[in-house]
Write an enzyme that holds these catalytic residues in place. Structure first.
Site, mmCIF file in Angstrom:
data_model
loop_
_atom_site.group_PDB
_atom_site.id
_atom_site.type_symbol
_atom_site.label_atom_id
_atom_site.label_comp_id
_atom_site.label_asym_id
_atom_site.label_seq_id
_atom_site.Cartn_x
_atom_site.Cartn_y
_atom_site.Cartn_z
ATOM 1 N N ARG A 150 6.539 -5.344 18.941
ATOM 2 C CA ARG A 150 6.110 -5.775 17.610
ATOM 3 C C ARG A 150 5.900 -7.280 17.491
ATOM 4 N NH1 ARG A 150 9.846 -1.658 16.844
ATOM 5 N NH2 ARG A 150 8.843 0.275 16.205
ATOM 6 N N GLU A 160 21.733 -1.619 21.974
ATOM 7 C CA GLU A 160 22.742 -0.852 21.240
ATOM 8 C C GLU A 160 23.117 0.415 22.003
ATOM 9 O OE1 GLU A 160 19.906 -2.328 17.925
ATOM 10 O OE2 GLU A 160 19.958 -2.274 20.102
#
Length: 181
Positions: free
Chosen positions: A69, A106
């Site tokens: 992005r 994560e």
């Protein structure tokens, strides 16, 4: 009459959607797709980044965008500033000789890489992405650019998830975020 920075920021905020329990239960996903779909909102993001850069950085040589992005916002900003754009990609996506670093996500580990000749020593760079959560990806990009002896002026994101404390990993770098949750 040009829109104020406050009205631009409000426009951006109105175009961020929240999806509860995505990609898994307990996560509130912040979606930037409505920003990309709306020309005025996308222009507002670019304007706000440009205003920040022009106010805070006398010289910028390159904008460095993170996979994927950062590739959406980075080239628009680079074009406005009249500077080049460089990619930091996931491992195995760039041709030629590359430099890579491993980093924690994560949910596991990943590797990021940059072309060996993408940045010359001493070039002044700004790193851009859509989101700062745990800080792993931005930190990896800073490590890559450090290996290339770039002068990292700072990091910029559209959204910062403050409860994830990603800013802690980036203490030695300036971080600018448009929207914080």
């Amino acid at each position: 009459m040009a829109a104020s920075p406050e009205s631009k920021l409000q426009l951006v905020q109105r175009h961020i959607r929240a999806f509860p329990d995505y990609p898994k239960k307990g996560i509130l996903f912040r979606d930037i797709c409505p920003i990309l779909k709306d020309p005025a909102a996308l222009t507002a993001v670019t304007d706000l980044f440009e205003e920040h850069v022009r106010k805070n950085h006398q010289q910028v040589d390159l904008i460095v965008g993170l996979d994927a992005r950062g590739f959406l916002f980075g080239p628009l900003l680079a074009q406005r500033l009249g500077v080049g754009f460089v990619l930091v990609r996931k491992k195995g996506k760039l041709p030629g000789t590359t430099i890579s670093v491993s980093y924690d996500l994560e949910y596991g580990k990943a590797e990021a890489e940059i072309q060996e000749d993408a940045v010359a020593p001493g070039q002044k760079v700004l790193i851009i992405d859509d989101l700062l959560a745990t800080g792993g990806t931005l930190y990896a990009a800073c490590e890559l650019l450090g290996k290339q002896q770039a002068d990292i002026l700072g990091c910029m994101v559209v959204i910062e998830l403050k409860e994830m404390n990603g800013i802690d990993k980036l203490k030695s770098h300036n971080v600018f975020s448009l929207v914080q949750y």
